[in-house]
Scaffold this active site. Structure first.
Site, PDB file in Angstrom:
ATOM      1  N   CYS B  83       0.693  -1.339   0.054  1.00  0.00           N
ATOM      2  CA  CYS B  83      -0.083   0.097   0.227  1.00  0.00           C
ATOM      3  C   CYS B  83       0.807   1.291   0.069  1.00  0.00           C
ATOM      4  O   CYS B  83       0.176   2.331  -0.037  1.00  0.00           O
ATOM      5  CB  CYS B  83      -0.930   0.060   1.201  1.00  0.00           C
ATOM      6  N   CYS B 205     -12.861   1.238   9.017  1.00  0.00           N
ATOM      7  CA  CYS B 205     -11.972   0.544   8.064  1.00  0.00           C
ATOM      8  C   CYS B 205     -12.060   1.771   6.788  1.00  0.00           C
ATOM      9  O   CYS B 205     -13.229   2.013   6.216  1.00  0.00           O
ATOM     10  CB  CYS B 205     -12.588  -0.764   7.919  1.00  0.00           C
ATOM     11  N   SER B 206     -11.215   1.648   6.052  1.00  0.00           N
ATOM     12  CA  SER B 206     -11.012   2.268   4.335  1.00  0.00           C
ATOM     13  C   SER B 206     -11.524   1.358   3.657  1.00  0.00           C
ATOM     14  O   SER B 206     -11.588   0.103   3.828  1.00  0.00           O
ATOM     15  CB  SER B 206      -9.482   2.817   4.320  1.00  0.00           C
ATOM     16  N   ILE B 208     -12.604  -0.206  -0.121  1.00  0.00           N
ATOM     17  CA  ILE B 208     -11.803  -0.988  -1.472  1.00  0.00           C
ATOM     18  C   ILE B 208     -12.062   0.259  -2.462  1.00  0.00           C
ATOM     19  O   ILE B 208     -13.276   0.558  -2.663  1.00  0.00           O
ATOM     20  CB  ILE B 208     -12.521  -2.209  -1.773  1.00  0.00           C
ATOM     21  N   LYS B 322      -9.823   6.622   4.877  1.00  0.00           N
ATOM     22  CA  LYS B 322     -10.990   6.288   5.202  1.00  0.00           C
ATOM     23  C   LYS B 322     -12.262   6.538   4.382  1.00  0.00           C
ATOM     24  O   LYS B 322     -13.213   5.970   3.947  1.00  0.00           O
ATOM     25  CB  LYS B 322     -11.293   7.019   6.710  1.00  0.00           C
ATOM     26  N   HIS B 326      -9.212   4.339  -0.777  1.00  0.00           N
ATOM     27  CA  HIS B 326      -7.881   3.853  -0.749  1.00  0.00           C
ATOM     28  C   HIS B 326      -7.489   2.796  -1.976  1.00  0.00           C
ATOM     29  O   HIS B 326      -7.464   1.614  -1.685  1.00  0.00           O
ATOM     30  CB  HIS B 326      -7.911   2.795   0.260  1.00  0.00           C
TER      31      HIS B 326
END
Lengths: 378, 378
Positions: B83, B205-206, B208, B322, B326
């Site tokens: 990442c 959570c970030s 997809i 977030k 991402h």
């Protein structure tokens, strides 16, 4: 430009079923560091040339992975450009030193290919091609066979002349204990080997290989071996978009840039490692790099000019991709190791006497990426 | 060190099912070039930050692929570090300019993730972890949940405080038309969202994401925005090998190096984009980057210091990973775009008034790679 090579090493190339990628890079890196007489703590960045760790190894964090394995918590990254990944990693290492951001860096090249079926590997390698080529069912032998046919048609190149490349490179590999195939082959054996993609036969093709190579680059000057040019160019990914299929434009562009950077002409090259993924590729390389006139390389190779003892430039003393082996991400780094050994005069039985200037030529895919380095003694 | 940013742009981030990676990079690159008032023919090299093109897209020659798409037959390569691939690509671009080998380069970041099932993507993302973590069935939410538990235990950090990170970043994203989630969320909504890996909930959570970002770097001086520090560090790939799980050592090492390179202290940072893949990651980042004392960041965030209008530093005005989204390989490049916009004063409704110095913080995996850049106006 002058980036010093402080040390360089490869593992044995071959079907190394009992060895892991981390085991391979550790051996190559340790030997390169030892040769350089440099402590691991002096290494400030690690550049890893690798193509297939993601597709074949489920590992997408190779820089940090190897940095940890080597006990070097420094800057690390993977550099990828298909089969030119190793050459590109060297280019990144050269940029790192030239930038002044790093004083000493480690460039690794590694590929572990024989743990998978050849069919799976062949499919993954097509990740270097276009969607259209993949959908058409093309493979790399098939793509290079098209180029071979074009070269034969335009310049009268023969299958025997292509086979001579394999004969020469197997002879060189027979002098290299680190090569995958340490035995010579006869012209007859190459000609009678099974067809893979007509006109290319099994012994016109480089093998699937495991192996690793490591090079230490530093800005600290000494009078040994330096990289004096580093150039990269790209071309269309697919053959269908190119004007001419008898050579690789990216190689011509990158090599002209490299000669200019080094201030030398192709005639001054004593020894070179070129990307002979298929025998036709070495013939095209001889022409694209300016060693021989277009259409005349095949005859020059057949006459023995590029073989150890010939008038030069001497090509692929390691055995090349053809006979030393082709662990794709390691190849571009291994080429630097071989030229380093030649210029340092430590190439053993395959030593080119008096070699002072050398060149490496690393190609990605069917020619979409080309990386050329020029190395000089002193 | 001073590398000029001549132009920078991102696409809209989100579930972009009708758009291909080449379509996305073309939009981002065109907009960055237009902003830079630089002709494509001036670009001498292309660095592509990407993680999953091999595993998810069967494409292992991304540099040449995009160079062709953009009509730039120049040096090109993919840079990968999970990442942190985007931040590493910027680092490579900085090295390229500083080396003197290139005058103007294009750095791209891109990821296309939503064409695959979330389960498949989650599995592929574990390519950034260790074999042991994969074999144990760990996922990234699970690994960050372990870090969250350690932080809670040692510093009394609460789930509400973590949720405040999401509330702040969603608020910022609501001012950013390019964000994936352009809506605010309440503390209650975050707290009541389904648990993913206790104590982390869905809104910790970030997401997809698909998206691309482009930055033009050049050595040609102007008085706008420059990168004045670029630093990378690595740590063990797996959590089990680390001494402490309440922060990321690689971030501390990289940021200290960056502050030293820039000759500034953390207090001078006006605005920063940090790697909030999970809300706990932003809390740890605040401490590892030296913005707040260890154990005190969660309270500072809750008090509004890092929110637009707060006393600063203002964090993740884009919405962060977030809420802006991402797309893994694009994230590190997007962070540079956002800080560039802030320092240029063109960040629109999310502008931090008078911002002069900014920082980006990009992390690979669970912290094995950290990349820190410092940008300055003038």
């Amino acid at each position: 430009m002058k980036v010093n090579i402080a040390g360089a090493a490869t593992t044995k190339f071959g079907e190394l079923w009992r060895r892991s990628p981390r085991d391979l890079i550790k051996e190559a890196a340790s030997n390169a560091l030892e040769q350089a007489k440099i402590k691991p703590s002096r290494v400030e960045a690690v550049f890893v040339g690798n193509m297939l760790s993601s597709a074949l190894g489920n590992q997408d964090h190779l820089g940090a992975f190897f940095a940890e394995e080597l006990g070097m918590p420094v800057a690390a990254m993977k550099i990828e450009g298909a089969c030119a990944s190793g050459g590109l990693a060297i280019h990144a290492g050269v940029m790192a030193i030239q930038s002044g951001l790093y004083e000493t860096v480690l460039v690794l090249g590694v590929e572990k290919m024989t743990d998978h079926s050849p069919e799976e590997v062949a499919q993954m390698l097509m990740g270097a091609g276009t969607d259209a080529e993949r959908e058409a069912g093309a493979t790399f032998p098939g793509l290079y066979a098209i180029m071979a046919r074009c070269h034969m048609q335009k310049y009268g190149t023969t299958e025997e002349e292509m086979a001579q490349v394999a004969v020469k490179n197997h002879y060189h590999a027979s002098l290299n204990s680190h090569a995958q195939f340490v035995f010579p082959v006869t012209l007859e054996k190459v000609m009678k080997s099974p067809k893979v993609a007509d006109p290319l036969k099994l012994l016109d093709c480089s093998p699937i290989t495991d192996g690793a190579a490591a090079v230490i680059l530093t800005k600290i000057k000494n009078n040994e071996v330096n990289i004096i040019a580093s150039a990269v160019a790209t071309d269309t990914l697919g053959l269908s978009e190119r004007e001419d299929l008898t050579g690789l434009k990216a190689v011509r562009v990158a090599s002209q840039k490299a000669y200019q950077m080094a201030g030398i002409s192709p005639k001054e090259i004593d020894v070179a490692e070129v990307h002979d993924c298929f025998t036709i590729a070495e013939i095209m390389a001889m022409e694209d790099l300016g060693f021989f006139e277009k259409g005349k390389a095949a005859r020059a190779i057949t006459s023995g000019k590029t073989k150890l003892g010939g008038s030069g430039p001497i090509i692929n003393t390691s055995g090349g991709l053809k006979a030393c082996g082709h662990p794709v991400g390691a190849t571009g780094v291994k080429q630097i190791v071989e030229i380093y050994n030649q210029l340092k005069g430590i190439a053993g039985r395959k030593q080119v006497e008096g070699a002072k200037i050398g060149l490496t030529h690393n190609v990605g895919g069917s020619g979409a990426t080309a990386v050329v380095h020029i190395l000089k003694k002193g």
